[in-house]
Design a protein around this motif. Structure first.
Motif, mmCIF file in Angstrom:
data_model
loop_
_atom_site.group_PDB
_atom_site.id
_atom_site.type_symbol
_atom_site.label_atom_id
_atom_site.label_comp_id
_atom_site.label_asym_id
_atom_site.label_seq_id
_atom_site.Cartn_x
_atom_site.Cartn_y
_atom_site.Cartn_z
ATOM 1 N N PHE A 135 -21.459 9.589 17.030
ATOM 2 C CA PHE A 135 -21.129 8.249 16.973
ATOM 3 C C PHE A 135 -22.154 7.276 16.515
ATOM 4 N N ASP A 136 -23.330 8.036 16.070
ATOM 5 C CA ASP A 136 -24.611 7.402 15.604
ATOM 6 C C ASP A 136 -24.175 7.267 13.716
ATOM 7 N N PRO A 137 -24.430 6.190 13.221
ATOM 8 C CA PRO A 137 -24.125 6.364 11.741
ATOM 9 C C PRO A 137 -25.360 7.094 11.029
ATOM 10 N N PHE A 138 -26.486 7.021 11.765
ATOM 11 C CA PHE A 138 -27.702 7.986 11.157
ATOM 12 C C PHE A 138 -27.738 9.447 11.867
ATOM 13 N N GLY A 139 -26.857 9.642 12.657
ATOM 14 C CA GLY A 139 -27.004 11.026 13.123
ATOM 15 C C GLY A 139 -28.094 11.497 14.166
ATOM 16 N N GLN A 140 -28.808 10.437 14.877
ATOM 17 C CA GLN A 140 -29.770 10.667 15.614
ATOM 18 C C GLN A 140 -31.029 11.152 14.736
ATOM 19 N N SER A 141 -31.147 10.617 13.634
ATOM 20 C CA SER A 141 -32.394 10.404 12.860
ATOM 21 C C SER A 141 -33.520 9.952 13.748
ATOM 22 N N ASN A 142 -34.955 10.012 13.379
ATOM 23 C CA ASN A 142 -35.930 9.631 13.779
ATOM 24 C C ASN A 142 -35.793 8.236 14.258
ATOM 25 N N TRP A 143 -35.261 7.288 13.230
ATOM 26 C CA TRP A 143 -35.089 6.122 13.496
ATOM 27 C C TRP A 143 -33.529 5.426 13.780
ATOM 28 N N SER A 144 -33.013 5.653 14.777
ATOM 29 C CA SER A 144 -31.698 5.533 15.502
ATOM 30 C C SER A 144 -31.502 5.276 16.780
ATOM 31 N N TYR A 254 -24.604 5.333 31.168
ATOM 32 C CA TYR A 254 -22.916 5.209 31.033
ATOM 33 C C TYR A 254 -22.909 4.869 29.396
ATOM 34 N N SER A 255 -22.041 5.579 28.618
ATOM 35 C CA SER A 255 -21.856 5.601 27.342
ATOM 36 C C SER A 255 -20.372 5.340 26.916
ATOM 37 N N ALA A 256 -20.240 4.391 25.867
ATOM 38 C CA ALA A 256 -18.821 4.150 25.623
ATOM 39 C C ALA A 256 -18.886 4.213 24.009
ATOM 40 N N MET A 257 -18.461 5.105 23.277
ATOM 41 C CA MET A 257 -18.260 5.037 21.779
ATOM 42 C C MET A 257 -17.060 5.175 21.154
ATOM 43 N N VAL A 258 -17.150 4.709 19.725
ATOM 44 C CA VAL A 258 -15.789 4.834 18.912
ATOM 45 C C VAL A 258 -16.227 5.121 17.508
ATOM 46 N N ASN A 259 -15.457 5.961 16.937
ATOM 47 C CA ASN A 259 -15.484 6.095 15.446
ATOM 48 C C ASN A 259 -14.126 5.614 14.686
#
Length: 388
Positions: A135-144, A254-259
């Motif tokens: 759910f991270d636009p940068f896929g957990q790159s170093n800067w995200s 606690y995390s809530a995420m959406v695509n």
């Protein structure tokens, strides 16, 4: 004749057994060049940074961790398989590694899998908080998504028991529980890891995907969700949580995420509430709670080319202030296994905050590579990544 038939039968059985088992070697190499502005330099009488400069360096893993591994499966019959995975990280630029804490620092698991009943694993794994990756636009790159929580979203976890369910009517469940291996259930300073665990539920359809995660990481020193700070550099590291101490390493999340999938576009958003308890010794600017959110969009302009834009924000209590990362970038696939990548980002800090683009430890800029308090930090990275 009978001996020939017996030999042929044994050969056939051997071929069939081989066909029912598999072992795969896989990996990823990521390397590039990075320029950064707002890097601390110089020290005053108190040993703290007094100025900022720029830096140009070769980097490994800015777009994704360089790693290699082995995974395999053996058919046990009746729909069951024995499975294993071994995976370690390394630095492409230096060849150092693999692994910061052992040969297979990311994965070392063995278990049983069934299409009908799911997968049960034992061993070392990426911690369940890594479930934000999808759910991270940068896929957990170093800067995200890990930067503003100082690595809280990407640790590994030992002594695990985990279960991944099959998908039923669009839903699937994942649970992870890690023992402290101490005489105190939560940890008492005799082992390098406190008790850890969490649960994740996901619903996936053709138009959208939603995920909720609850997880907690206990301080191995006292078993609490927090812990005493080291006043100079934000706490001593332990083998499984090297990115600082306190709420950034030992806390509930606690995390809530959406695509949302809209043709060539994917829209992503998330909110995380990170909470600690029982912390002692914190100075002003050392938070006990964090609220973290982000949003972004990916445009798959062509089958090979993707453009990404995202914003990440964090707000901490106890005078920690707030910070926002603004970033754009993208990738171009030269083939199915090789891509070129680029990312441009800046982090803007409030007057009491000093979050950096990287997931640095909490503390003074000199010790951690964070920008000066209240200052910004900017960077650009371009590289190549190959998977095998």
């Amino acid at each position: 004749m009978k001996k020939a038939l017996l030999a042929a039968s044994l050969l056939t059985i051997g071929v069939a057994a081989h066909a029912q088992s598999s072992v795969t070697l896989y990996g990823r190499l990521d390397a590039g060049l990075e320029a950064m502005w707002g890097v601390p330099t110089g020290t005053g009488a108190n040993g703290q940074a007094t100025d900022s400069s720029h830096r140009f360096r070769a980097e490994s893993g800015d777009w994704g961790t360089s790693l290699w591994g082995l995974k395999g499966a053996e058919d046990l019959g009746a729909g069951y398989k024995a499975v294993f995975q071994l995976e370690g990280s390394f630095n492409t630029m230096t060849g150092q590694g693999p692994g910061n804490n052992g040969l297979f620092n990311r994965w070392a698991t063995v278990g049983v899998a069934s299409d009908q009943y799911g997968t049960l694993l034992l061993g070392r794994e990426l911690y369940i908080a890594n479930g934000v990756w999808d759910f991270d636009p940068f896929g957990q790159s170093n800067w995200s998504s890990a930067s503003l929580v100082r690595g809280r979203n990407w640790p590994q976890s030992s002594n695990n028991i985990s279960y991944q369910s099959p998908k039923i009517a669009g839903f699937d469940f994942y649970g992870q529980y890690a023992l402290s291996n101490a005489t105190n259930w939560n940890g008492n300073g005799t082992t390098p890891q406190g008790r850890e665990g969490g649960a994740q539920i996901t619903y996936t359809s053709s138009l959208f995907q939603v995920r909720g995660i609850y997880d907690e990481i206990r301080n191995p020193g006292n078993g609490m969700l927090g812990g005493a700070y080291n006043a100079l550099n934000g706490g001593t590291a332990n083998p499984d949580n090297s990115n600082g101490n306190g709420v950034y390493a030992y806390s509930r999340e606690y995390s809530a995420m959406v695509n949302v999938f809209l043709g060539q576009f994917k829209i992503q958003g998330a909110y995380q509430a990170i909470r600690s308890s029982g912390m002692t010794g914190q100075l002003p600017g050392q938070p006990t709670t964090l609220d973290h959110e982000w949003g972004g969009v990916t445009w798959q302009a062509t089958p090979a080319a993707a453009l990404i834009a995202a914003v990440y924000h964090v707000n901490g209590n106890n005078g920690a202030g707030n910070a926002t990362i603004y970033t754009v970038g993208g990738s171009y696939n030269l083939s199915k296994r090789t891509l070129l990548d680029i990312q441009v980002a800046t982090v803007q800090n409030s007057k009491t905050a000093n979050y950096g683009l990287n997931a640095n430890n909490f503390g003074d800029a000199t010790a951690t590579d964070n920008p000066l308090v209240g200052h910004s930090q900017s960077g650009v990275y371009a590289g190549i990544q190959h998977s095998f």
